[in-house]
Design an enzyme around this catalytic site. Sequence first.
Site, mmCIF file in Angstrom:
data_model
loop_
_atom_site.group_PDB
_atom_site.id
_atom_site.type_symbol
_atom_site.label_atom_id
_atom_site.label_comp_id
_atom_site.label_asym_id
_atom_site.label_seq_id
_atom_site.Cartn_x
_atom_site.Cartn_y
_atom_site.Cartn_z
ATOM 1 N N SER A 1 -20.632 -9.032 47.675
ATOM 2 C CA SER A 1 -20.043 -10.269 47.153
ATOM 3 C C SER A 1 -19.736 -10.164 45.657
ATOM 4 O O SER A 1 -18.833 -10.826 45.156
ATOM 5 C CB SER A 1 -20.957 -11.461 47.422
ATOM 6 O OG SER A 1 -22.209 -11.278 46.808
ATOM 7 N N ASN B 1 -8.725 -1.495 52.733
ATOM 8 C CA ASN B 1 -8.666 -1.802 54.161
ATOM 9 C C ASN B 1 -9.511 -3.035 54.501
ATOM 10 O O ASN B 1 -9.623 -3.407 55.656
ATOM 11 C CB ASN B 1 -9.094 -0.605 55.016
ATOM 12 C CG ASN B 1 -10.482 -0.102 54.708
ATOM 13 O OD1 ASN B 1 -11.161 -0.598 53.819
ATOM 14 N ND2 ASN B 1 -10.916 0.906 55.442
ATOM 15 N N ASP C 1 -16.609 4.868 63.358
ATOM 16 C CA ASP C 1 -17.221 4.968 64.689
ATOM 17 C C ASP C 1 -18.046 6.243 64.807
ATOM 18 O O ASP C 1 -18.119 7.052 63.884
ATOM 19 C CB ASP C 1 -16.175 4.851 65.804
ATOM 20 C CG ASP C 1 -15.224 6.034 65.879
ATOM 21 O OD1 ASP C 1 -15.556 7.148 65.415
ATOM 22 O OD2 ASP C 1 -14.134 5.853 66.431
ATOM 23 N N TYR D 1 -17.017 10.029 63.846
ATOM 24 C CA TYR D 1 -16.971 10.518 62.464
ATOM 25 C C TYR D 1 -18.381 10.936 62.067
ATOM 26 O O TYR D 1 -19.095 10.247 61.348
ATOM 27 C CB TYR D 1 -16.438 9.410 61.540
ATOM 28 C CG TYR D 1 -16.078 9.872 60.151
ATOM 29 C CD1 TYR D 1 -14.975 10.686 59.934
ATOM 30 C CD2 TYR D 1 -16.833 9.480 59.054
ATOM 31 C CE1 TYR D 1 -14.629 11.103 58.656
ATOM 32 C CE2 TYR D 1 -16.502 9.889 57.768
ATOM 33 C CZ TYR D 1 -15.398 10.697 57.579
ATOM 34 O OH TYR D 1 -15.057 11.104 56.310
ATOM 35 N N PHE E 1 -16.509 7.082 52.593
ATOM 36 C CA PHE E 1 -15.790 6.713 51.376
ATOM 37 C C PHE E 1 -15.409 5.243 51.440
ATOM 38 O O PHE E 1 -15.278 4.675 52.521
ATOM 39 C CB PHE E 1 -14.505 7.537 51.223
ATOM 40 C CG PHE E 1 -14.730 8.986 50.917
ATOM 41 C CD1 PHE E 1 -14.689 9.451 49.612
ATOM 42 C CD2 PHE E 1 -14.978 9.893 51.928
ATOM 43 C CE1 PHE E 1 -14.895 10.791 49.333
ATOM 44 C CE2 PHE E 1 -15.182 11.236 51.661
ATOM 45 C CZ PHE E 1 -15.140 11.687 50.362
#
Length: 144
Positions: free
Chosen positions: A64, A76, A82, A85, A93
Amino acid sequence: MPKIKIKYFSDKIEKLRYIEGKSDWIDLRSAEDISLKKGEFKLVPLGVGMQLPEGYEAHVVPRSSTFKNFGIIQTNHCGVIDESYSGDNDQWFMPVLAIRDTEIHVNDRICQFRIMEHQPVVEFEETEHLAGTDRGGFGSTGKA
């Protein structure tokens, strides 16, 4: 309790931990010192990689205070990592855009994550009417 294998890519950041009584989200830290000029984009290394259990994913979002403290936004807005990876070089990152000139230092807490089960497969059933209360079609107040 599921066990998650974690690899640290940096010995300069604190180990991951829950902050007791505060939240079930876990803070992630910058693994390097970064200087950004207004308008610059950077993939900020978080110094960790994990092998999530099958059927789980991590949701990564800014803290926040991230925008106030660092003047960055996550490009993004919510990163989803998931269980695929999970290779030896798959460091996490945070993609950021600087809104002002800023500095991020090693070990600064810049984002947070939680582990979630994958959404179950759902089936959509088309209908002409929904049975809920009509609130005007916008947000919780129905006002634009």
